[in-house]
Design a protein around this motif. Sequence first.
Motif, short mmCIF file in Angstrom:
data_model
loop_
_atom_site.label_atom_id
_atom_site.label_comp_id
_atom_site.label_asym_id
_atom_site.label_seq_id
_atom_site.Cartn_x
_atom_site.Cartn_y
_atom_site.Cartn_z
N TRP A 32 0.83 -1.21 0.00
CA TRP A 32 0.00 0.00 0.00
C TRP A 32 0.86 1.25 0.00
N ARG A 85 1.97 2.14 -3.53
CA ARG A 85 0.92 2.21 -4.54
C ARG A 85 1.16 3.26 -5.63
N TRP A 92 -6.78 -3.66 -4.11
CA TRP A 92 -7.56 -2.44 -4.31
C TRP A 92 -7.83 -2.16 -5.79
N TYR A 121 -7.15 1.94 3.75
CA TYR A 121 -7.57 2.17 2.36
C TYR A 121 -8.44 3.41 2.24
#
Length: 357
Positions: A258, A261, A297, A338
């Motif tokens: 994450w 990203r 995601w 998120y």
Amino acid sequence: MLDRSSTTGRSRIARALTAAGAVVTLAAAHLAAPAPASAAVSRAELALRWAPIHYQDVDATGSHALGGQADYIARVDFDGDLNGRNNWDRAGQAGTSLAAHAYYSVVETNTHWYITYLFFHPRDWTDHPFFETEHENDGEGVLFAIERDGSPYGVLRAAVTVAHSDFYSYTPSGSTWTSGRESVDGTLQFQTSPHDTFSHPVTAQEAQGHGLKAYPQYSINGDGLVYYPSTVAETPSNGNDRDVRYRLVDIFAADGLWAQRANATLFVSLGTFAGDTSGDCGSGTFGCSTNSANAPWGWDDGNDVPARGELASDPAELSVEYFTIPGGLTRTYTYNPYAGAAAALAEAARTAPPTVD
């Protein structure tokens, strides 16, 4: 993010007994081992407890199979870097590591935990020239919805798996959750691990394309691997190793997926791994597609109501769409990293071209 943890040379005398262990369907309410009433488990402990025993079919035929190694699960940085565009080429090369890892993320509400697991392969490949394409990188996985019932690890109520561009839903025997907008596709089974005291849900991936469903909707056909959740990472001894431990990696770690990203060498856009046509990808097959694998995601079933990425980023929303849940559930998250990028995720879902997985 780089981690070279692996275990080698472990005796496998008990493997035959392990492989013969029966997969049994159990009521999820009876799965959690007792713990002191005052003990509060960490997210890492929660993820380890519910991590699946994972069956991976292996195909060793064809030059792109790497003798079966193209079906081994691995870290995204198995080759020592975070460049998504060289993974096809470096898979199976000397100096790279196919020690078994899987990624996870945990988000929370007051009523439920939602744990997403990602299994990564450097190649999505085929051994014939017709119909199917290959591509660099492959990311598929599963979401588990766990009710916080007051016990240390809660009760697993449902699962949704990712097989290419489709989602499949499952409930354990005895679950209070039933079909919603989507029909439940089967029963989630459990198996006792020889490496801890728990019964774990059982998942499986096909060879080559690595679609993931609940066992035995996919299973091992000939050679194959059985991966067990652990705190260590083992490299399979061969393509028919039925006792391989895999280590979990937190997606939300400080240097985790994450956090990466926006790394343009790893991701071409939000939730889509960068991948090109270098090496022999597509050679002797129908073709090789680019930028065709997704992180959690970026997962999407285009025929369903939940938006792209919501399986991981808004699993409560996905749950109420997929299942009928007695008493409902809260949509307010108490922990969801998120959510800080919710606007970007929504914009990516509106503007991103479809990807092939």
